[in-house]
Design an enzyme around this catalytic site. Structure first.
Site, PDB file in Angstrom:
ATOM      1  N   ASP A  61      69.633  52.159  46.909  1.00 32.30           N
ATOM      2  CA  ASP A  61      69.722  51.604  45.555  1.00 32.30           C
ATOM      3  C   ASP A  61      69.740  50.087  45.697  1.00 32.30           C
ATOM      4  O   ASP A  61      70.469  49.550  46.540  1.00 32.30           O
ATOM      5  CB  ASP A  61      71.012  52.098  44.887  1.00 32.30           C
ATOM      6  CG  ASP A  61      71.077  51.740  43.410  1.00 32.30           C
ATOM      7  OD1 ASP A  61      71.078  50.524  43.084  1.00 32.30           O
ATOM      8  OD2 ASP A  61      71.144  52.666  42.581  1.00 32.30           O
ATOM      9  N   SER A 127      56.603  44.033  31.532  1.00 34.26           N
ATOM     10  CA  SER A 127      56.102  44.943  30.504  1.00 34.26           C
ATOM     11  C   SER A 127      55.660  44.189  29.262  1.00 34.26           C
ATOM     12  O   SER A 127      56.203  43.130  28.938  1.00 34.26           O
ATOM     13  CB  SER A 127      57.223  45.926  30.134  1.00 34.26           C
ATOM     14  OG  SER A 127      56.931  46.614  28.945  1.00 34.26           O
ATOM     15  N   TYR A 151      65.441  48.332  26.783  1.00 37.22           N
ATOM     16  CA  TYR A 151      64.532  48.334  27.936  1.00 37.22           C
ATOM     17  C   TYR A 151      63.723  47.043  27.978  1.00 37.22           C
ATOM     18  O   TYR A 151      63.658  46.374  29.015  1.00 37.22           O
ATOM     19  CB  TYR A 151      63.594  49.548  27.882  1.00 37.22           C
ATOM     20  CG  TYR A 151      62.402  49.413  28.802  1.00 37.22           C
ATOM     21  CD1 TYR A 151      62.545  49.537  30.179  1.00 37.22           C
ATOM     22  CD2 TYR A 151      61.124  49.146  28.292  1.00 37.22           C
ATOM     23  CE1 TYR A 151      61.456  49.405  31.028  1.00 37.22           C
ATOM     24  CE2 TYR A 151      60.032  49.020  29.137  1.00 37.22           C
ATOM     25  CZ  TYR A 151      60.204  49.140  30.500  1.00 37.22           C
ATOM     26  OH  TYR A 151      59.124  48.993  31.336  1.00 37.22           O
ATOM     27  N   LYS A 155      63.667  43.616  30.783  1.00 34.35           N
ATOM     28  CA  LYS A 155      62.489  42.988  31.391  1.00 34.35           C
ATOM     29  C   LYS A 155      62.452  41.492  31.073  1.00 34.35           C
ATOM     30  O   LYS A 155      62.162  40.656  31.942  1.00 34.35           O
ATOM     31  CB  LYS A 155      61.206  43.665  30.901  1.00 34.35           C
ATOM     32  CG  LYS A 155      61.049  45.101  31.371  1.00 34.35           C
ATOM     33  CD  LYS A 155      60.899  45.205  32.879  1.00 34.35           C
ATOM     34  CE  LYS A 155      60.560  46.605  33.343  1.00 34.35           C
ATOM     35  NZ  LYS A 155      60.523  46.743  34.804  1.00 34.35           N
ATOM     36  N   ASN A 200      58.650  60.571  28.162  1.00 31.07           N
ATOM     37  CA  ASN A 200      58.780  59.500  27.173  1.00 31.07           C
ATOM     38  C   ASN A 200      57.429  58.887  26.837  1.00 31.07           C
ATOM     39  O   ASN A 200      57.295  58.229  25.817  1.00 31.07           O
ATOM     40  CB  ASN A 200      59.710  58.405  27.708  1.00 31.07           C
ATOM     41  CG  ASN A 200      61.134  58.889  27.829  1.00 31.07           C
ATOM     42  OD1 ASN A 200      61.815  59.068  26.836  1.00 31.07           O
ATOM     43  ND2 ASN A 200      61.579  59.147  29.050  1.00 31.07           N
TER      44      ASN A 200
END
Length: 340
Positions: A61, A127, A151, A155, A200
């Site tokens: 991680d 994004s 989300y 970014k 999604n």
């Protein structure tokens, strides 16, 4: 002869696995870290089968700085390609703290370790959500940034952190690749998008309905100001998208400082146009129902990708037919995704 070592975070995921494959084919030695929270180690085995080359994989991680530090002590990385993070717009509105913890804090941990080991070349998976609800289309990189969901906010915050870092000390070469909507799969049908739970994104949902895994597609809203009332997006083949990452690595030394670059096809398709294209190309049935709009969604969004051509020598090559055909090849060969 290897062109150097590249660390790929989140490399077992959808875009990460395709980029790992192309980096190997281009001559780089690839080391992948992934916590496998939303990905499968099987993707790495299949990349090895396709390329005939080994992938060095570590289950790590990115918030675990001790393990990251050990990796950077062992390897002299030319660059880092950073995909690791949570990525569902809808989910981010329900568990925002998880998104800030994994995406933003995780990126800070990674950057600190890079800084410590004097590795200052970064290609970041950003994004088009950073443009929020754009006033017009197509979208260029100098559009104002804002977000409509957590989300997207993660970014945008990561982009700003990287800008602040690059401004604070010389030597950082950071490419912020702003994706539009990746779809498709490798032409072999061996690797592709394998979302956990309910998809999604549109294309995996369509293909899961077509393969019989799901009863019908939910179309979120048909009252947008678009050609048929459904949301319009710029869909880009994942192999084209991955190729842009390889081009970014190849050009990283010339791309000094911070460079934000859109990756798209410069064409928008509505949800219903995508359904029709899939049905026409594959002959499969895709029943759907119109449901309420989804929080955080916008009417339309497609790219001006001129800068990618100028700075990376890159443009999308694969059209909608290839995107649909490759999606269906992957889904029909792997109806349940990767073996669990």
């Amino acid at each position: 002869m290897s062109l150097g070592k590249v660390l790929v975070t989140g490399g077992a995921g959808y875009i990460g696995s395709h980029t790992t494959l192309l980096l190997l084919e281009a001559g780089y030695q690839v080391i992948v870290v992934d916590n496998l929270s939303n990905s499968s180690l099987e993707s790495m085995r299949r990349v090895e089968d396709i390329t005939g080359q080994p992938v060095i994989f570590h289950r790590v991680d990115i918030r675990d700085t001790e393990k990251l530090d050990a990796l950077f002590m062992e390897h002299d990385f030319k660059a880092v390609v950073h995909f690791a993070g949570l990525k569902a717009v809808g989910e981010s509105t329900q568990i925002p703290l998880e998104y800030y913890e994994q995406n933003v804090f995780g990126s800070v941990c990674l950057l600190k370790v890079m800084q410590k080991h004097d590795c200052r070349n970064m290609v970041f998976s950003s994004s088009a959500t950073v443009y929020g609800d754009p006033a017009s289309v197509p979208i260029t990189e100098d559009f104002p940034t804002s977000t409509t969901n957590p989300y997207g906010s993660t970014k945008l915050y990561i982009e700003q952190i990287m800008r602040d870092l690059a401004a604070s000390e010389q030597g950082w070469n950071i490419v912020l690749l702003r994706y539009f909507n990746p779809i498709g799969a490798h032409e072999s049908g061996m690797i592709g998008e394998d979302p956990s739970g309910i998809p999604n994104n549109l294309m995996p949902f369509i293909s899961q309905v077509a393969v019989g895994k799901r009863e019908k597609l939910s179309v979120f809203g048909d009252d947008y100001d678009t050609i048929d009332g459904t949301g319009v997006r710029d869909y880009i083949h994942v192999v084209d998208l991955s190729d842009a990452h390889v081009k970014a690595i190849e050009n990283i030394d010339a791309l000094e400082g911070i460079n934000a670059i859109n990756l798209g096809t410069q064409t928008g398709y509505s949800v219903l146009q995508m359904v029709d294209a899939f049905v026409e190309k594959t002959g499969q049935k895709v029943p759907y129902e119109i449901v309420a709009r989804r929080p955080g969604d916008i009417a339309e969004c497609w790219a001006d990708a001129t800068l990618a051509k100028e700075k990376l020598g890159w443009s999308a090559k694969r059209g909608l037919n290839e995107m649909v055909a490759d999606t269906w090849r992957w889904q029909s060969k792997n109806p349940e995704g990767y073996p669990k």
